[in-house]
Scaffold this motif. Structure first.
Motif, mmCIF file in Angstrom:
data_model
loop_
_atom_site.group_PDB
_atom_site.id
_atom_site.type_symbol
_atom_site.label_atom_id
_atom_site.label_comp_id
_atom_site.label_asym_id
_atom_site.label_seq_id
_atom_site.Cartn_x
_atom_site.Cartn_y
_atom_site.Cartn_z
ATOM 1 N N ILE A 1 0.836 -1.203 0.000
ATOM 2 C CA ILE A 1 0.000 0.000 0.000
ATOM 3 C C ILE A 1 0.875 1.260 0.000
ATOM 4 O O ILE A 1 0.628 2.205 -0.747
ATOM 5 N N MET A 2 1.938 1.236 0.800
ATOM 6 C CA MET A 2 2.876 2.381 0.819
ATOM 7 C C MET A 2 3.541 2.547 -0.538
ATOM 8 O O MET A 2 3.667 3.661 -1.050
ATOM 9 N N ASN A 3 3.937 1.436 -1.128
ATOM 10 C CA ASN A 3 4.565 1.456 -2.450
ATOM 11 C C ASN A 3 3.617 2.067 -3.484
ATOM 12 O O ASN A 3 4.027 2.863 -4.324
ATOM 13 N N TYR A 4 2.343 1.716 -3.372
ATOM 14 C CA TYR A 4 1.350 2.267 -4.304
ATOM 15 C C TYR A 4 1.278 3.789 -4.161
ATOM 16 O O TYR A 4 1.309 4.524 -5.152
ATOM 17 N N LEU A 5 1.220 4.246 -2.914
ATOM 18 C CA LEU A 5 1.128 5.695 -2.676
ATOM 19 C C LEU A 5 2.372 6.434 -3.156
ATOM 20 O O LEU A 5 2.298 7.565 -3.619
ATOM 21 N N MET A 6 3.525 5.778 -3.022
ATOM 22 C CA MET A 6 4.788 6.434 -3.388
ATOM 23 C C MET A 6 5.072 6.353 -4.891
ATOM 24 O O MET A 6 6.069 6.886 -5.366
ATOM 25 N N THR A 7 4.185 5.655 -5.627
ATOM 26 C CA THR A 7 4.366 5.585 -7.083
ATOM 27 C C THR A 7 3.156 6.140 -7.841
ATOM 28 O O THR A 7 3.172 6.218 -9.063
ATOM 29 N N HIS A 8 2.099 6.513 -7.117
ATOM 30 C CA HIS A 8 0.906 7.093 -7.746
ATOM 31 C C HIS A 8 0.547 8.389 -7.021
ATOM 32 O O HIS A 8 -0.107 8.341 -5.979
ATOM 33 N N PHE A 9 0.985 9.500 -7.583
ATOM 34 C CA PHE A 9 0.726 10.782 -6.917
ATOM 35 C C PHE A 9 -0.564 11.412 -7.439
ATOM 36 O O PHE A 9 -0.612 12.558 -7.839
ATOM 37 N N THR A 10 -1.629 10.600 -7.420
ATOM 38 C CA THR A 10 -2.919 11.032 -7.954
ATOM 39 C C THR A 10 -3.929 11.281 -6.839
ATOM 40 O O THR A 10 -5.103 11.488 -7.107
ATOM 41 N N HIS A 11 -3.474 11.234 -5.589
ATOM 42 C CA HIS A 11 -4.348 11.398 -4.436
ATOM 43 C C HIS A 11 -5.489 10.388 -4.444
ATOM 44 O O HIS A 11 -6.662 10.770 -4.505
ATOM 45 N N PRO A 12 -5.154 9.100 -4.409
ATOM 46 C CA PRO A 12 -6.196 8.069 -4.473
ATOM 47 C C PRO A 12 -7.034 7.985 -3.196
ATOM 48 O O PRO A 12 -6.564 8.313 -2.104
ATOM 49 N N THR A 13 -8.278 7.519 -3.362
ATOM 50 C CA THR A 13 -9.156 7.246 -2.226
ATOM 51 C C THR A 13 -8.922 5.793 -1.784
ATOM 52 O O THR A 13 -8.218 5.041 -2.455
ATOM 53 N N VAL A 14 -9.548 5.411 -0.666
ATOM 54 C CA VAL A 14 -9.459 4.026 -0.183
ATOM 55 C C VAL A 14 -9.876 3.062 -1.303
ATOM 56 O O VAL A 14 -9.195 2.075 -1.584
ATOM 57 N N ASP A 15 -11.003 3.365 -1.969
ATOM 58 C CA ASP A 15 -11.513 2.486 -3.021
ATOM 59 C C ASP A 15 -10.542 2.348 -4.182
ATOM 60 O O ASP A 15 -10.382 1.260 -4.724
ATOM 61 N N GLU A 16 -9.927 3.458 -4.579
ATOM 62 C CA GLU A 16 -8.988 3.400 -5.698
ATOM 63 C C GLU A 16 -7.772 2.538 -5.363
ATOM 64 O O GLU A 16 -7.324 1.746 -6.185
ATOM 65 N N VAL A 17 -7.253 2.696 -4.139
ATOM 66 C CA VAL A 17 -6.115 1.879 -3.719
ATOM 67 C C VAL A 17 -6.534 0.416 -3.671
ATOM 68 O O VAL A 17 -5.850 -0.464 -4.188
ATOM 69 N N TYR A 18 -7.702 0.164 -3.107
ATOM 70 C CA TYR A 18 -8.197 -1.214 -2.982
ATOM 71 C C TYR A 18 -8.358 -1.866 -4.356
ATOM 72 O O TYR A 18 -7.865 -2.960 -4.600
ATOM 73 N N ARG A 19 -9.037 -1.160 -5.275
ATOM 74 C CA ARG A 19 -9.303 -1.723 -6.601
ATOM 75 C C ARG A 19 -8.012 -1.962 -7.377
ATOM 76 O O ARG A 19 -7.918 -2.905 -8.143
ATOM 77 N N SER A 20 -7.006 -1.111 -7.178
ATOM 78 C CA SER A 20 -5.740 -1.284 -7.897
ATOM 79 C C SER A 20 -4.931 -2.455 -7.359
ATOM 80 O O SER A 20 -4.237 -3.119 -8.111
ATOM 81 N N LEU A 21 -5.011 -2.679 -6.039
ATOM 82 C CA LEU A 21 -4.147 -3.698 -5.436
ATOM 83 C C LEU A 21 -4.799 -5.076 -5.294
ATOM 84 O O LEU A 21 -4.086 -6.077 -5.232
ATOM 85 N N CYS A 22 -6.125 -5.129 -5.240
ATOM 86 C CA CYS A 22 -6.742 -6.426 -4.942
ATOM 87 C C CYS A 22 -6.481 -7.511 -5.989
ATOM 88 O O CYS A 22 -6.419 -8.686 -5.628
ATOM 89 N N PRO A 23 -6.281 -7.180 -7.289
ATOM 90 C CA PRO A 23 -5.937 -8.281 -8.208
ATOM 91 C C PRO A 23 -4.608 -8.958 -7.865
ATOM 92 O O PRO A 23 -4.450 -10.161 -8.102
ATOM 93 N N SER A 24 -3.658 -8.207 -7.321
ATOM 94 C CA SER A 24 -2.354 -8.813 -7.028
ATOM 95 C C SER A 24 -2.237 -9.315 -5.586
ATOM 96 O O SER A 24 -1.402 -10.162 -5.289
ATOM 97 N N ILE A 25 -3.064 -8.786 -4.667
ATOM 98 C CA ILE A 25 -3.048 -9.286 -3.285
ATOM 99 C C ILE A 25 -4.424 -9.868 -2.983
ATOM 100 O O ILE A 25 -5.347 -9.152 -2.599
ATOM 101 N N LYS A 26 -4.549 -11.159 -3.144
ATOM 102 C CA LYS A 26 -5.858 -11.819 -3.033
ATOM 103 C C LYS A 26 -6.484 -11.675 -1.647
ATOM 104 O O LYS A 26 -7.702 -11.636 -1.508
ATOM 105 N N THR A 27 -5.647 -11.604 -0.612
ATOM 106 C CA THR A 27 -6.166 -11.590 0.750
ATOM 107 C C THR A 27 -6.538 -10.181 1.223
ATOM 108 O O THR A 27 -7.020 -10.012 2.343
ATOM 109 N N LEU A 28 -6.307 -9.189 0.382
ATOM 110 C CA LEU A 28 -6.553 -7.799 0.778
ATOM 111 C C LEU A 28 -8.050 -7.515 0.908
ATOM 112 O O LEU A 28 -8.842 -7.939 0.064
ATOM 113 N N SER A 29 -8.426 -6.809 1.981
ATOM 114 C CA SER A 29 -9.819 -6.380 2.118
ATOM 115 C C SER A 29 -9.867 -4.854 2.112
ATOM 116 O O SER A 29 -8.870 -4.182 2.370
ATOM 117 N N ARG A 30 -11.042 -4.346 1.814
ATOM 118 C CA ARG A 30 -11.234 -2.899 1.777
ATOM 119 C C ARG A 30 -10.980 -2.296 3.173
ATOM 120 O O ARG A 30 -10.427 -1.214 3.297
#
Ligand SMILES: [Zn+2]
Ligand SMILES: [Zn+2]
Length: 148
Positions: A27-56
């Motif tokens: 999640i930190m890596n995502y924030l440090m590589t996407h300076f688009t000011h994402p919301t919880v949902d945007e971070v969740y939707r971007s990461l959940c395909p690669s981290i199966k166990t991730l929950s919102r």
């Protein structure tokens, strides 16, 4: 390159006193590589395909944790959408009331805080400056609409 970014994310978490679990690092890596000011949902939707166990809920709690430890900024400029910023350097945020996007104004003077500030006995540990209005793109669209 990929490895290097993850190492930076681990370093940021450690510096801020956060235990670098796998999901937190992602999640930190995502924030440090996407300076688009994402919301919880945007971070969740971007990461959940690669981290199966991730929950919102995990994303929600993790982003809150980051902001409490100053590892990321929580931006509450838009009263409908809280968003997050991996860039913790002081900078001004601009919210477009029309399209709802949040932009960085890097050249505007932003409040600087090194460590903590004491103002009449009140301890300040965070400062943010928000601008609101209509962005250049939306202005142009409106003008075209009026001309046509
Ligand atoms: Zn706009
Ligand atoms: Zn920003």
């Amino acid at each position: 390159m990929e490895m290097n970014k993850r190492e930076q994310a681990v370093e940021r978490l450690m510096e801020c006193g956060i235990k670098p679990s796998l999901q937190r690092v992602e999640i930190m890596n995502y924030l440090m590589t996407h300076f688009t000011h994402p919301t919880v949902d945007e971070v969740y939707r971007s990461l959940c395909p690669s981290i199966k166990t991730l929950s919102r809920t995990t994303v929600y709690n993790t982003l809150r944790l980051f902001s409490e430890h100053h590892a990321a900024l929580m931006i509450t400029i838009d009263d409908h959408h809280v968003c997050y910023d991996g860039d913790t350097h002081p900078h001004v945020h601009f919210f477009c009331r029309h399209c709802g996007r949040v932009f960085d104004f890097m050249d505007e003077p932003a409040p600087m805080l090194t460590g903590q500030r004491n103002i009449q006995g009140n301890i300040i540990d965070e400062m943010q400056l928000y601008y609101k209005g209509i962005c250049a793109e939306c202005m142009e669209e409106q003008q075209q609409h009026m001309a046509g």
